[in-house]
Design a protein around this motif. Structure first.
Motif, PDB file in Angstrom:
ATOM      1  N   ASN A 100       0.832  -1.209   0.000  1.00 14.19           N
ATOM      2  CA  ASN A 100       0.000   0.000   0.000  1.00 14.19           C
ATOM      3  C   ASN A 100       0.866   1.257   0.000  1.00 14.19           C
ATOM      4  O   ASN A 100       0.562   2.223  -0.696  1.00 14.19           O
ATOM      5  CB  ASN A 100      -0.941   0.018   1.201  1.00 14.19           C
ATOM      6  CG  ASN A 100      -2.055  -0.994   1.063  1.00 14.19           C
ATOM      7  OD1 ASN A 100      -2.344  -1.463  -0.028  1.00 14.19           O
ATOM      8  ND2 ASN A 100      -2.680  -1.332   2.177  1.00 14.19           N
ATOM      9  N   ASN A 158       2.286   1.716  -3.447  1.00 12.43           N
ATOM     10  CA  ASN A 158       1.244   2.201  -4.358  1.00 12.43           C
ATOM     11  C   ASN A 158       0.985   3.696  -4.153  1.00 12.43           C
ATOM     12  O   ASN A 158       0.864   4.450  -5.115  1.00 12.43           O
ATOM     13  CB  ASN A 158      -0.052   1.416  -4.176  1.00 12.43           C
ATOM     14  CG  ASN A 158       0.041   0.008  -4.717  1.00 12.43           C
ATOM     15  OD1 ASN A 158       0.854  -0.295  -5.577  1.00 12.43           O
ATOM     16  ND2 ASN A 158      -0.804  -0.866  -4.196  1.00 12.43           N
ATOM     17  N   ARG A 159       0.913   4.108  -2.888  1.00 18.75           N
ATOM     18  CA  ARG A 159       0.696   5.531  -2.599  1.00 18.75           C
ATOM     19  C   ARG A 159       1.866   6.378  -3.101  1.00 18.75           C
ATOM     20  O   ARG A 159       1.673   7.449  -3.669  1.00 18.75           O
ATOM     21  CB  ARG A 159       0.478   5.750  -1.100  1.00 18.75           C
ATOM     22  CG  ARG A 159      -0.898   5.345  -0.615  1.00 18.75           C
ATOM     23  CD  ARG A 159      -1.160   5.835   0.808  1.00 18.75           C
ATOM     24  NE  ARG A 159      -0.167   5.370   1.757  1.00 18.75           N
ATOM     25  CZ  ARG A 159      -0.238   4.216   2.419  1.00 18.75           C
ATOM     26  NH1 ARG A 159      -1.247   3.407   2.220  1.00 18.75           N
ATOM     27  NH2 ARG A 159       0.705   3.884   3.276  1.00 18.75           N
ATOM     28  N   GLY A 172       1.689   6.694  -6.836  1.00 17.94           N
ATOM     29  CA  GLY A 172       0.605   7.612  -7.171  1.00 17.94           C
ATOM     30  C   GLY A 172       1.026   9.068  -6.979  1.00 17.94           C
ATOM     31  O   GLY A 172       0.714   9.929  -7.803  1.00 17.94           O
ATOM     32  N   ARG A 179      -4.585   6.756  -9.343  1.00 17.20           N
ATOM     33  CA  ARG A 179      -4.546   5.554  -8.508  1.00 17.20           C
ATOM     34  C   ARG A 179      -3.476   4.639  -9.062  1.00 17.20           C
ATOM     35  O   ARG A 179      -3.368   4.458 -10.276  1.00 17.20           O
ATOM     36  CB  ARG A 179      -5.886   4.825  -8.523  1.00 17.20           C
ATOM     37  CG  ARG A 179      -6.966   5.667  -7.871  1.00 17.20           C
ATOM     38  CD  ARG A 179      -8.098   4.872  -7.351  1.00 17.20           C
ATOM     39  NE  ARG A 179      -7.628   3.876  -6.404  1.00 17.20           N
ATOM     40  CZ  ARG A 179      -8.328   2.810  -6.059  1.00 17.20           C
ATOM     41  NH1 ARG A 179      -9.488   2.595  -6.595  1.00 17.20           N
ATOM     42  NH2 ARG A 179      -7.854   1.950  -5.196  1.00 17.20           N
ATOM     43  N   ARG A 193      -1.573   0.745  -8.539  1.00 17.53           N
ATOM     44  CA  ARG A 193      -1.672  -0.575  -7.917  1.00 17.53           C
ATOM     45  C   ARG A 193      -0.722  -1.514  -8.640  1.00 17.53           C
ATOM     46  O   ARG A 193      -0.964  -1.898  -9.781  1.00 17.53           O
ATOM     47  CB  ARG A 193      -3.098  -1.085  -8.011  1.00 17.53           C
ATOM     48  CG  ARG A 193      -3.313  -2.365  -7.247  1.00 17.53           C
ATOM     49  CD  ARG A 193      -4.769  -2.693  -7.184  1.00 17.53           C
ATOM     50  NE  ARG A 193      -4.961  -3.711  -6.166  1.00 17.53           N
ATOM     51  CZ  ARG A 193      -6.106  -4.016  -5.656  1.00 17.53           C
ATOM     52  NH1 ARG A 193      -7.187  -3.400  -6.047  1.00 17.53           N
ATOM     53  NH2 ARG A 193      -6.208  -4.961  -4.752  1.00 17.53           N
TER      54      ARG A 193
END
Length: 123
Positions: A52, A55-56, A59, A80, A82
């Motif tokens: 996570n 991914n952040r 982004g 977003r 992923r």
């Protein structure tokens, strides 16, 4: 079919989920019955948090690249990420910005693919 629905509804009212119920044998003495996945839950949580966070971070990098690219209004753009797959959603004032945003996102290290769902703002 009607009878199955009635029976299922009745079982749910009793607190029994007919679709997902499983028999779990009780442990004897001081033993505790464990689901096989329970042993790796802590490592899954740790790797999930790391995923996570990655991914952040990706982004944010893409968002920064969009903001720095000339001629792209990012005020209505959502990014977003992923697993290296980036999705752009929202709206921009004109179609040239859709292409510019797509190219800017593709140029960020770590981006494997870009799904561009940007639309043109209604005036």
């Amino acid at each position: 079919m009607y009878h199955r629905v009635c029976i299922a509804t009745f079982l749910v009212c009793l607190g029994i989920n007919p679709a997902f119920s499983q028999h779990v044998p009780e442990a004897s003495g001081s033993e505790v019955a464990q689901h096989p996945a329970d042993a790796s839950d802590s490592s899954n949580v740790a790797s999930g948090k790391a995923t996570n966070a990655a991914n952040r971070a990706l982004g944010r990098k893409v968002r920064q690249a969009l903001a720095k690219s000339q001629g792209v209004n990012v005020s209505n753009v959502v990014v977003r990420a992923r697993g290296g797959a980036v999705t752009l959603t929202g709206s921009v004032p004109d179609s040239t910005q859709i292409d510019k945003a797509n190219e800017a996102a593709k140029g960020v290290a770590g981006v494997k693919s870009v799904e561009n769902k940007l639309t043109i703002m209604q005036q």
